[in-house]
Design a protein around this motif. Structure first.
Motif, PDB file in Angstrom:
ATOM      1  N   ALA A 118       5.659   2.339  -5.021  1.00 43.38           N
ATOM      2  CA  ALA A 118       5.403   2.602  -3.603  1.00 43.38           C
ATOM      3  C   ALA A 118       5.798   1.360  -2.807  1.00 43.38           C
ATOM      4  O   ALA A 118       6.070   0.307  -3.384  1.00 43.38           O
ATOM      5  CB  ALA A 118       3.937   2.950  -3.373  1.00 43.38           C
ATOM      6  N   LYS A 119       5.834   1.490  -1.490  1.00 39.37           N
ATOM      7  CA  LYS A 119       6.271   0.375  -0.651  1.00 39.37           C
ATOM      8  C   LYS A 119       5.296  -0.801  -0.746  1.00 39.37           C
ATOM      9  O   LYS A 119       4.084  -0.637  -0.570  1.00 39.37           O
ATOM     10  CB  LYS A 119       6.390   0.825   0.802  1.00 39.37           C
ATOM     11  N   VAL A 120       5.839  -1.977  -1.033  1.00 42.92           N
ATOM     12  CA  VAL A 120       5.025  -3.201  -1.106  1.00 42.92           C
ATOM     13  C   VAL A 120       4.726  -3.647   0.322  1.00 42.92           C
ATOM     14  O   VAL A 120       5.632  -3.729   1.158  1.00 42.92           O
ATOM     15  CB  VAL A 120       5.767  -4.308  -1.872  1.00 42.92           C
ATOM     16  N   ASN A 121       3.455  -3.940   0.614  1.00 37.04           N
ATOM     17  CA  ASN A 121       3.106  -4.319   1.990  1.00 37.04           C
ATOM     18  C   ASN A 121       2.496  -5.701   2.122  1.00 37.04           C
ATOM     19  O   ASN A 121       2.425  -6.224   3.235  1.00 37.04           O
ATOM     20  CB  ASN A 121       2.169  -3.277   2.623  1.00 37.04           C
TER      21      ASN A 121
ATOM     22  N   SER B 260       0.869  -8.991  -5.462  1.00 41.42           N
ATOM     23  CA  SER B 260       1.529  -8.028  -4.574  1.00 41.42           C
ATOM     24  C   SER B 260       0.702  -6.745  -4.511  1.00 41.42           C
ATOM     25  O   SER B 260       0.120  -6.313  -5.508  1.00 41.42           O
ATOM     26  CB  SER B 260       2.943  -7.714  -5.060  1.00 41.42           C
ATOM     27  N   THR B 261       0.650  -6.147  -3.338  1.00 40.28           N
ATOM     28  CA  THR B 261      -0.045  -4.875  -3.164  1.00 40.28           C
ATOM     29  C   THR B 261       0.913  -3.870  -2.528  1.00 40.28           C
ATOM     30  O   THR B 261       1.822  -4.250  -1.786  1.00 40.28           O
ATOM     31  CB  THR B 261      -1.281  -5.013  -2.255  1.00 40.28           C
ATOM     32  N   ASP B 262       0.699  -2.573  -2.831  1.00 41.50           N
ATOM     33  CA  ASP B 262       1.521  -1.548  -2.204  1.00 41.50           C
ATOM     34  C   ASP B 262       0.649  -0.547  -1.463  1.00 41.50           C
ATOM     35  O   ASP B 262      -0.590  -0.614  -1.518  1.00 41.50           O
ATOM     36  CB  ASP B 262       2.441  -0.854  -3.220  1.00 41.50           C
ATOM     37  N   VAL B 263       1.272   0.370  -0.764  1.00 43.50           N
ATOM     38  CA  VAL B 263       0.542   1.279   0.113  1.00 43.50           C
ATOM     39  C   VAL B 263      -0.279   2.319  -0.655  1.00 43.50           C
ATOM     40  O   VAL B 263      -1.135   2.985  -0.073  1.00 43.50           O
ATOM     41  CB  VAL B 263       1.520   1.994   1.067  1.00 43.50           C
TER      42      VAL B 263
END
Length: 458
Positions: A94-97, A108-111
């Motif tokens: 998923a998109k990393v934000n 790192s975290t994603d949505v």
């Protein structure tokens, strides 16, 4: 590289992605996103030192450590050593934000609520994460930080409003609640009532907290007296994206969605707002007109933000906005925003390099404006003359051109009027009339283009 491949961004200072600040020895650097690439500035003079290559998608988050820059785009994280890509981390689906530097790891975290831990020592050999945490379905991470003195723990904030504390070494969530001190110490409220978008604590001994809002205002609070300290009313034209107090210095850095980075120094008397120390800015709205100048070494550009700018293709620090004379002072005295008293957006302009050292050598037409304005590019300032064609029946000026000799400016209006002016004096030197058709002006309709092909006799 193909002939039409992107090379670098000009006039692009920063985006809505928070910047990353790091200190190397005695120098401090800030890394900013410029769409699909990143740039690194030396904070001593905000001079550009590194320009990263173009990525496949826009950057969503940044982190930096020494010579390394970590840029999240789409589902991936690109790792650069200075401007060279050395690795790509691809475990997210998923998109990393968000990205966070913690010791010798990147979090790192994603949505979708996935957290990955990456070890960047030996980054070119190890492309897999060293840890993974899956958050609950009703916890969408929106921010992440490392609390001081907590060795291997990160605090996550969510879109739903709750917080979670995680130990990344054990991959376990920690439940923390201090019943004894479950009281609110102090609450601050912006006078503008706009949402808080960025925070930073001072570390130079002053008990200060800076908070930025969606309206571009920066408010400073005194944590010792628990009261308002000062406010920078028009710090930026758009929402504040990042705030950062420099370590052990009375200097605050801010960035905004208005395409600017600014540094503020607290060297004024108590209660006065900090002073603008240095800044880098570009157009805060899309450009409307653009031309090369000085054999391609510079670019003249006018935008929807009412700014007229000169960009250097070679030295970024030479880029600047042309002055419209005391805009800040007049805006302050009238108690309005600077944009409200600037000239309307430029819709057309022309320039003649031959007379740059003699008199004004740029002429501009502005949206819904019956006058044209001249500029002295040598001094980066608007000229003293205003060109007003057809004063008996004024209509908006729509087109302009300067003669090859640089002596004359020709302007055309929405009413079909074409008039010639002397650039040195600003005096009208006659109009053009279609005598064959017995018309009182040059055209029946709006003049949309003017071009001087032959020298105009004086």
């Amino acid at each position: 590289m193909g002939i039409f491949e992107p090379f670098r961004a000009l006039g692009y200072i920063t985006t809505q992605v928070p910047f990353s600040v790091q200190r190397l020895g005695t120098e401090t650097f800030v890394t900013v996103s410029v769409g699909k690439a990143f740039q690194v500035y030396n904070c001593a003079k905000l001079s550009l030192v590194v320009v990263g290559p173009q990525l496949p998608k826009k950057i969503r988050a940044l982190a930096s450590y020494r010579d390394y820059t970590f840029a999240a785009y789409g589902h991936n994280i690109a790792v650069f050593k200075r401007a060279h890509l050395v690795a790509t981390w691809e475990s997210h689906n998923a998109k990393v934000n968000k990205l966070l530097l913690l010791g010798d790891c990147i979090i790192s975290t994603d949505v979708k609520g996935n957290i990955f831990i990456w070890a960047f020592k030996g980054v070119t050999e190890n492309l897999s994460p060293v840890g993974h945490i899956s958050l609950e379905n009703k916890f969408t991470p929106t921010c992440i930080m490392h609390p001081d003195t907590y060795l291997e723990q990160v605090l996550l904030g969510s879109q739903e409003g709750s917080l979670q504390l995680w130990d990344i070494s054990t991959m376990k969530k920690i439940h923390v609640h201090n019943i004894l001190r479950d009281i609110e110490i102090v609450s601050f409220t912006h006078s503008t009532k706009d949402p808080v978008t960025a925070l930073s604590f001072s570390t130079d001994g002053q008990p200060l907290l800076a908070s930025g809002g969606s309206s571009g205002v920066i408010t400073i609070w005194n944590l010792e007296t628990k009261r308002f300290h000062s406010v920078i009313k028009e710090a930026h034209d758009c929402s504040i994206v990042s705030l950062h107090f420099f370590a052990r210095e009375p200097v605050l850095m801010s960035s905004s969605a208005d395409n600017s980075i600014k540094m503020w120094i607290f060297d004024t008397s108590e209660g006065d707002p900090p002073r603008l120390l240095r800044f880098r800015s570009g157009h805060s709205a899309p450009p409307l007109c653009i031309k090369f100048y000085a054999n391609g070494r510079h670019i003249l550009c006018a935008g929807q933000d009412r700014a007229f700018r000169l960009f250097s293709v070679i030295q970024d620090q030479q880029s600047r906005e042309l002055s419209q004379r005391h805009v800040s002072k007049r805006a302050k005295s009238l108690k309005v925003k600077e944009a409200e008293i600037k000239l309307k957006p430029v819709i057309a302009f022309d320039v003649a390099e031959i007379r740059e050292r003699d008199w004004c050598n740029v002429v501009t037409c502005h949206m819904d404006t019956a006058q044209a304005y001249v500029w002295r590019l040598q001094n980066f300032v608007i000229g003293e003359h205003i060109l007003s064609p057809c004063p008996g029946d004024p209509t908006p000026v729509k087109a302009c051109a300067i003669s090859a000799c640089g002596n004359f400016a020709v302007v055309g209006t929405a009413g079909g009027w074409i008039e010639r002016f002397n650039l040195q004096s600003g005096i009208s030197r006659g109009s053009y009339v279609d005598t064959s058709e017995r018309k009182p002006c040059a055209h029946d309709g709006e003049v949309v283009v003017l071009l001087v092909i032959l020298p105009i006799p004086s």
